[in-house]
Motif scaffolding. Structure first.
Motif, short mmCIF file in Angstrom:
data_model
loop_
_atom_site.label_atom_id
_atom_site.label_comp_id
_atom_site.label_asym_id
_atom_site.label_seq_id
_atom_site.Cartn_x
_atom_site.Cartn_y
_atom_site.Cartn_z
N LYS A 81 0.83 -1.20 0.00
CA LYS A 81 0.00 0.00 0.00
C LYS A 81 0.86 1.26 0.00
O LYS A 81 0.58 2.23 -0.72
CB LYS A 81 -0.92 -0.01 1.22
CG LYS A 81 -1.82 1.20 1.33
CD LYS A 81 -2.70 1.11 2.57
CE LYS A 81 -3.60 2.34 2.70
NZ LYS A 81 -4.45 2.26 3.93
N ASN A 82 1.93 1.25 0.80
CA ASN A 82 2.80 2.42 0.86
C ASN A 82 3.48 2.69 -0.48
O ASN A 82 3.51 3.82 -0.97
CB ASN A 82 3.86 2.22 1.95
CG ASN A 82 3.29 2.23 3.35
OD1 ASN A 82 2.21 2.76 3.57
ND2 ASN A 82 4.01 1.64 4.28
N LEU A 83 4.03 1.64 -1.10
CA LEU A 83 4.71 1.82 -2.38
C LEU A 83 3.73 2.22 -3.48
O LEU A 83 4.06 3.04 -4.35
CB LEU A 83 5.44 0.54 -2.76
CG LEU A 83 6.56 0.07 -1.82
CD1 LEU A 83 7.24 -1.17 -2.38
CD2 LEU A 83 7.58 1.18 -1.59
N ALA A 84 2.51 1.68 -3.43
CA ALA A 84 1.51 2.02 -4.44
C ALA A 84 1.17 3.50 -4.41
O ALA A 84 0.87 4.11 -5.44
CB ALA A 84 0.25 1.17 -4.24
N SER A 85 1.21 4.10 -3.23
CA SER A 85 0.88 5.53 -3.13
C SER A 85 1.89 6.38 -3.89
O SER A 85 1.55 7.48 -4.37
CB SER A 85 0.81 5.96 -1.66
OG SER A 85 2.10 5.99 -1.06
N PHE A 86 3.12 5.91 -4.06
CA PHE A 86 4.11 6.65 -4.84
C PHE A 86 3.96 6.36 -6.33
O PHE A 86 4.31 7.21 -7.16
CB PHE A 86 5.52 6.28 -4.36
CG PHE A 86 5.87 6.91 -3.04
CD1 PHE A 86 6.59 8.09 -2.99
CD2 PHE A 86 5.48 6.33 -1.84
CE1 PHE A 86 6.91 8.68 -1.77
CE2 PHE A 86 5.79 6.91 -0.63
CZ PHE A 86 6.50 8.09 -0.59
N CYS A 87 3.44 5.19 -6.66
CA CYS A 87 3.20 4.86 -8.07
C CYS A 87 1.98 5.59 -8.61
O CYS A 87 1.82 5.73 -9.82
CB CYS A 87 3.00 3.35 -8.23
SG CYS A 87 4.43 2.34 -7.79
N ASP A 88 1.11 6.05 -7.73
CA ASP A 88 -0.17 6.65 -8.12
C ASP A 88 -0.16 8.16 -7.97
O ASP A 88 -1.17 8.77 -7.64
CB ASP A 88 -1.29 6.03 -7.28
CG ASP A 88 -2.67 6.31 -7.84
OD1 ASP A 88 -2.77 6.47 -9.08
OD2 ASP A 88 -3.63 6.39 -7.07
N GLN A 89 0.96 8.80 -8.22
CA GLN A 89 1.08 10.24 -8.07
C GLN A 89 0.45 10.99 -9.25
O GLN A 89 0.55 10.56 -10.40
CB GLN A 89 2.55 10.64 -7.95
CG GLN A 89 3.18 10.29 -6.61
CD GLN A 89 2.54 11.04 -5.47
OE1 GLN A 89 2.54 12.28 -5.42
NE2 GLN A 89 1.97 10.31 -4.53
N ASP A 90 -0.19 12.10 -8.93
CA ASP A 90 -0.73 13.01 -9.94
C ASP A 90 0.34 14.04 -10.25
O ASP A 90 0.43 15.09 -9.59
CB ASP A 90 -2.01 13.67 -9.41
CG ASP A 90 -2.59 14.68 -10.37
OD1 ASP A 90 -2.22 14.65 -11.56
OD2 ASP A 90 -3.41 15.52 -9.94
N TYR A 91 1.17 13.75 -11.24
CA TYR A 91 2.33 14.60 -11.53
C TYR A 91 2.47 14.76 -13.04
O TYR A 91 2.45 13.76 -13.78
CB TYR A 91 3.59 13.98 -10.94
CG TYR A 91 4.79 14.91 -10.95
CD1 TYR A 91 4.85 16.01 -10.11
CD2 TYR A 91 5.85 14.69 -11.82
CE1 TYR A 91 5.94 16.87 -10.12
CE2 TYR A 91 6.95 15.54 -11.84
CZ TYR A 91 6.99 16.63 -10.99
OH TYR A 91 8.06 17.49 -11.00
N LEU A 119 4.18 14.64 -4.87
CA LEU A 119 5.32 14.99 -5.70
C LEU A 119 5.19 16.41 -6.25
O LEU A 119 6.18 17.13 -6.40
CB LEU A 119 5.47 13.99 -6.85
CG LEU A 119 6.79 14.00 -7.61
CD1 LEU A 119 7.98 13.92 -6.66
CD2 LEU A 119 6.84 12.85 -8.62
N ARG A 120 3.96 16.84 -6.54
CA ARG A 120 3.74 18.21 -6.98
C ARG A 120 4.24 19.20 -5.90
O ARG A 120 4.94 20.17 -6.20
CB ARG A 120 2.26 18.47 -7.25
CG ARG A 120 1.74 17.94 -8.59
CD ARG A 120 0.26 18.24 -8.71
NE ARG A 120 -0.30 17.80 -9.97
CZ ARG A 120 -0.47 18.58 -11.04
NH1 ARG A 120 -0.10 19.85 -10.98
NH2 ARG A 120 -1.00 18.10 -12.14
#
Length: 375
Positions: A58-68, A145-146
């Protein structure tokens, strides 16, 4: 009334005032967010891994799902070909087929700090100028990330770091761990930032430019340092660059399943902070008003001691409520706060009684200059 009781009463009273000041610091300042840049830079996110820890997927997926709106590369690193984290990365690659994900498997060791060794091995895979480090137990919101990139592009900023809140994922002891973050660590950070006394750099997020990373010696320069995150921030500041701390929290997964595991984890944190700022850490005794109030009551001042104990509990509850409201966080277990306060004080006191730390099952000794050695 004994002299010990008087001293404890003074510290407890000062601690209650500290709690009031921290409540004020918990309210967000106006106009703090960085403006969006004209062009977004491409970025590489580094994720050093070891084992399939709770909530890892879940933690890693949150970085894969960035709106950038610019290219993003995510590099995962492990140091063993049979590391269970590899299977998690494989599933993520299938879940996010459009993402630029890369896995580095390299057993090379470059010093006593295993995380830094992992990062040294991952560094050749970095494809973009902006580099973002984030520990494996961190979850990020979609605009993470934004906001990090916008802060990094401000004039004079060479690094960006973020504070974090606790997310219990393993029952009772992980709840206590999360409360240590939300009711003790986070208020100290917010007050320090508000007063201009803090110079943080946390492993939850460190963003910097690739050429600045190279200029401070790369990750290899921190291979034997326990507080590697703080040392990276200090190295950037030594070059005249600022380290920004936007008012954005990421989630830190608290996965302690026993008192022993919780104790080892918090003792490592405590002794890490000691190496960074010994006198400041010693002065943080004032942030423990409840134990000092109870000590005063036991040492000959029962009425004022118990009165201050009540104020300390009320202040801690009020502080935690203020933080939960400011950041829209879930309601915590307020009833655990007195136990949490006493445990935090026990950790604080015992941290002066040795130099040993246990990190991911490996026993190390930390020297006063922050260097790790084999125990």
């Amino acid at each position: 009334m004994t002299a010990i009781a008087v001293v404890c009463l003074v510290v407890a009273a000062a601690g209650c005032l500290y709690l009031l000041a921290a409540i004020v610091a918990a309210s967000p300042p106006v106009g703090e967010a960085a403006p969006a840049p004209a062009a977004w830079p491409s970025a590489t996110i580094l994720k050093p891994l070891r084992g399939d820890e709770p909530a890892l997927s879940k933690n890693l997926a949150s970085f894969c799902d960035q709106d950038y709106p610019a290219p993003v590369q995510i590099v995962f690193g492990v140091q063993a070909a049979d590391d269970p984290a590899i299977a998690v990365v494989t599933r993520l690659a299938a879940q996010f087929p459009g993402r630029d994900l890369r896995l580095v498997v390299d057993a090379a060791t470059h010093g006593a700090n295993r995380k830094i060794s992992n990062l040294v091995n991952m560094a050749p895979a970095i494809a973009h100028e902006v580099v973002v480090l984030a520990d494996s137990d961190i979850a990020a919101p979609k605009d993470y990330l934004r906001r990090v990139a916008a802060a990094l592009l401000r004039p004079g900023v060479g690094g960006v770091t973020l504070a974090y809140h606790g997310v219990p994922v393993a029952g009772f002891w992980s709840q206590l761990s999360a409360l240590a973050i939300d009711a003790h660590f986070l208020p100290n950070v917010l007050l320090g930032l508000r007063l201009g006394l803090a110079a943080p750099c946390f492993g939850s997020t460190i963003a910097l430019r690739r050429h600045d990373l190279d200029a401070i010696g790369g990750f290899a320069a921190f291979a034997d340092v326990l507080a590697d995150d703080y040392a990276i921030g200090a190295a950037l500041r030594a070059r005249g660059l600022g380290v920004a701390a936007p008012r954005l929290l990421v989630g830190h997964a608290c996965a302690e399943r026993s008192l022993a595991e919780l104790w080892r984890h918090e003792m490592r944190w405590a002794r890490t902070i000691q190496t960074v700022d010994f006198w400041g850490y010693l002065g943080s005794a004032v942030t423990h008003p409840l134990p000092f109030a109870l000590l005063a009551a036991a040492a000959g001042a029962p009425v004022p001691g118990l009165a201050l104990a009540g104020l300390a509990i009320a202040g801690r509850v009020g502080l935690l409520r203020a933080i939960m409201r400011s950041y829209s966080l879930p309601t915590p277990a307020y009833w655990l706060l007195p136990l949490r306060d006493l445990l935090s004080f026990a950790t604080f006191a015992w941290s002066f009684c040795g130099r040993e730390v246990i990190w991911r099952g490996e026993r190390r000794r930390v020297l006063r200059n922050g260097v790790l050695t084999a125990d």
